[in-house]
Design a protein around this motif. Structure first.
Motif, PDB file in Angstrom:
ATOM      1  N   LEU A 120       0.881  -1.233  -0.080  1.00 32.96           N
ATOM      2  CA  LEU A 120      -0.152  -0.067  -0.083  1.00 32.96           C
ATOM      3  C   LEU A 120       0.913   1.255  -0.052  1.00 32.96           C
ATOM      4  O   LEU A 120       0.714   2.252  -0.698  1.00 32.96           O
ATOM      5  CB  LEU A 120      -0.982   0.039   1.125  1.00 32.96           C
ATOM      6  N   ALA A 121       1.824   1.355   0.893  1.00 32.31           N
ATOM      7  CA  ALA A 121       2.884   2.642   0.891  1.00 32.31           C
ATOM      8  C   ALA A 121       3.516   2.541  -0.598  1.00 32.31           C
ATOM      9  O   ALA A 121       3.891   3.659  -0.817  1.00 32.31           O
ATOM     10  CB  ALA A 121       3.685   2.526   2.121  1.00 32.31           C
ATOM     11  N   GLU A 122       4.111   1.426  -1.033  1.00 27.26           N
ATOM     12  CA  GLU A 122       4.663   1.588  -2.342  1.00 27.26           C
ATOM     13  C   GLU A 122       3.962   2.249  -3.322  1.00 27.26           C
ATOM     14  O   GLU A 122       4.550   2.827  -4.270  1.00 27.26           O
ATOM     15  CB  GLU A 122       5.315   0.209  -2.680  1.00 27.26           C
ATOM     16  N   LYS A 123       2.657   1.931  -3.181  1.00 28.12           N
ATOM     17  CA  LYS A 123       1.920   2.342  -4.404  1.00 28.12           C
ATOM     18  C   LYS A 123       0.959   3.663  -3.978  1.00 28.12           C
ATOM     19  O   LYS A 123      -0.063   4.218  -4.908  1.00 28.12           O
ATOM     20  CB  LYS A 123       0.569   1.092  -4.714  1.00 28.12           C
ATOM     21  N   ASN A 124       1.390   4.103  -2.806  1.00 25.65           N
ATOM     22  CA  ASN A 124       0.733   5.380  -2.387  1.00 25.65           C
ATOM     23  C   ASN A 124      -0.617   5.362  -2.107  1.00 25.65           C
ATOM     24  O   ASN A 124      -1.467   6.055  -2.576  1.00 25.65           O
ATOM     25  CB  ASN A 124       1.259   6.382  -3.289  1.00 25.65           C
ATOM     26  N   ASP A 178      -1.521  -3.448  -7.373  1.00 27.84           N
ATOM     27  CA  ASP A 178      -0.448  -2.921  -8.170  1.00 27.84           C
ATOM     28  C   ASP A 178      -1.113  -2.943  -9.452  1.00 27.84           C
ATOM     29  O   ASP A 178      -0.651  -1.814 -10.306  1.00 27.84           O
ATOM     30  CB  ASP A 178       0.578  -4.141  -8.286  1.00 27.84           C
ATOM     31  N   ALA A 179      -2.233  -3.434  -9.968  1.00 32.16           N
ATOM     32  CA  ALA A 179      -2.779  -3.250 -11.036  1.00 32.16           C
ATOM     33  C   ALA A 179      -3.994  -1.800 -11.052  1.00 32.16           C
ATOM     34  O   ALA A 179      -4.291  -1.622 -12.264  1.00 32.16           O
ATOM     35  CB  ALA A 179      -3.521  -4.670 -11.509  1.00 32.16           C
ATOM     36  N   LEU A 180      -4.018  -1.466 -10.195  1.00 31.42           N
ATOM     37  CA  LEU A 180      -5.299  -0.513 -10.124  1.00 31.42           C
ATOM     38  C   LEU A 180      -5.021   0.793 -10.850  1.00 31.42           C
ATOM     39  O   LEU A 180      -6.000   1.245 -11.540  1.00 31.42           O
ATOM     40  CB  LEU A 180      -5.421  -0.043  -8.558  1.00 31.42           C
ATOM     41  N   ASP A 181      -3.676   1.253 -10.914  1.00 31.72           N
ATOM     42  CA  ASP A 181      -3.515   2.417 -11.543  1.00 31.72           C
ATOM     43  C   ASP A 181      -3.039   2.351 -12.944  1.00 31.72           C
ATOM     44  O   ASP A 181      -2.436   2.899 -13.607  1.00 31.72           O
ATOM     45  CB  ASP A 181      -2.358   3.262 -10.751  1.00 31.72           C
ATOM     46  N   LEU A 219       5.278  -3.457  -8.974  1.00 28.69           N
ATOM     47  CA  LEU A 219       5.743  -4.440  -7.937  1.00 28.69           C
ATOM     48  C   LEU A 219       5.434  -5.844  -8.489  1.00 28.69           C
ATOM     49  O   LEU A 219       6.040  -6.797  -7.823  1.00 28.69           O
ATOM     50  CB  LEU A 219       4.659  -4.169  -6.734  1.00 28.69           C
ATOM     51  N   THR A 220       4.769  -6.004  -9.477  1.00 30.06           N
ATOM     52  CA  THR A 220       4.653  -7.208 -10.116  1.00 30.06           C
ATOM     53  C   THR A 220       5.003  -7.611 -11.245  1.00 30.06           C
ATOM     54  O   THR A 220       4.738  -8.792 -11.976  1.00 30.06           O
ATOM     55  CB  THR A 220       3.149  -7.722  -9.648  1.00 30.06           C
ATOM     56  N   GLY A 221       5.775  -6.737 -11.668  1.00 30.90           N
ATOM     57  CA  GLY A 221       6.438  -6.803 -13.234  1.00 30.90           C
ATOM     58  C   GLY A 221       5.669  -6.327 -14.323  1.00 30.90           C
ATOM     59  O   GLY A 221       4.084  -6.268 -14.209  1.00 30.90           O
TER      60      GLY A 221
END
Ligand code: GTS
Length: 218
Positions: free
Chosen positions: A19-23, A76-79, A84-86
Motif C-alpha cells: 500500500l505504501a509503495e503504491k501510495n 498493483d494493477a489498480l493504476d 511491484l508485480t512486473g
C-alpha cells in the motif's frame, strides 16, 4: 476499500508495504482483527475469508480478496502502472515464482514453526500443535535464508533487477523470523546487506504505524 489485519502481523506487513509503495494508504480503512483472541476464526470473519487468515482486502463493491499475493497483484494493477508485480511477461513470471518461493521456503515455514514449535497464539487459539513438524519447518526456513542469500549474491533484488513483491515477501519472512528470534545466519552476508538496504525504504520503516489515523490534510 477496507483492510482487515493485525498491526504487527508479518503477512499483514506485506500488504501494508505494498500500500505504501503504491501510495494507496489514504484509500483504505484498517479494521483490526485480534489474532491473539482468535477473532480470525470467528464465523463472521470466516465468511470473509474461508482460510481464517489475515490480511483480507474488502473492495467497495463488497468483494473480499484474501492472500497477500492476490491482494498485492490487485493493488498493483489498480493504476495501470504495475511497479511491484512486473511489467513484461518474463518479469511477472519471475516475480511470482520468487514470491511463491519466499512463501514456501521462508515465510510459511516460519509461520508453521511459530504455530507448532512455540506457544504460537496460545492454547485457546492453537487447537492442534505438532512440535516436530514445527522444528522441521524452522530448519527449512534457515535453509531458505541460505537460498535467498545465494540469489542476492547474483542480483540486487529477490525478483531480479528491481524492487518487487518478491522482496516484500522475503521482508515479511524476516519480520516473522525476528518475532520468533530466528536470526539470519552471519554467513548470509548478501541477505543481511540486502535487508539493511530494504530498511531504508519508508514503506518498510513505517508499516506498523500505518493503521494509525491519517492526519487531516490542511
Ligand atoms: N497464505 C496467506 C496469505 O498469504 O495471506 C497466509 C496468511 C497468514 O498466515 N496470516 C497470518 C494469520 O492469519 C497473519 S500473521 O501471523 O502474519 O499475523 N495467522 C493466524 C493463523 O491462525 O494462522
Amino acid at each position: 476499500m477496507k483492510v482487515y489485519d493485525w498491526h504487527t502481523g508479518p503477512y499483514p506487513a506485506r500488504v501494508r508495504i505494498a500500500l505504501a509503495e503504491k501510495n494507496l494508504r489514504s484509500k483504505v480503512q484498517f479494521v483490526s482483527v485480534d489474532l491473539w483472541k482468535g477473532e480470525h476464526k470467528n464465523p463472521e470473519f470466516l465468511a470473509k475469508n474461508y482460510s481464517g487468515t489475515l490480511p483480507v482486502l474488502e473492495l467497495d463493491d463488497g468483494t473480499f480478496i484474501a492472500e497477500c499475493t492476490a491482494i498485492t497483484e490487485y493493488l498493483d494493477a489498480l493504476d495501470g502502472a504495475p511497479a511491484l508485480t512486473g511489467k513484461t511477461p518474463r518479469e511477472k513470471g519471475m516475480i511470482h515464482m520468487m514470491s511463491k518461493r519466499a512463501e514456501l521456503e521462508l515465510l510459511d515455514a516460519i509461520s508453521v514453526y511459530f504455530h507448532h514449535g512455540t506457544q504460537g497464539l496460545g492454547p485457546n487459539v492453537e487447537i492442534y500443535q505438532n512440535p516436530e513438524w514445527g522444528f522441521r519447518q524452522r530448519d527449512k526456513a534457515i535453509r531458505g535464508m541460505h537460498y535467498f542469500d545465494g540469489v542476492l549474491k547474483q542480483q540486487p533484488f529477490v525478483g531480479g533487477e528491481a524492487f518487487s513483491m518478491a522482496d516484500i515477501t522475503v521482508i515479511g519472512g524476516l519480520i516473522f523470523a525476528k518475532l520468533v528470534e530466528l536470526p539470519v545466519p552471519a554467513e548470509c552476508e548478501a541477505l543481511r546487506a540486502w535487508h539493511e538496504r530494504m530498511q531504508e525504504r519508508p514503506s518498510v520503516q513505517n508499516w506498523v504505524t500505518m493503521s494509525e489515523p491519517v492526519a487531516a490534510s490542511v
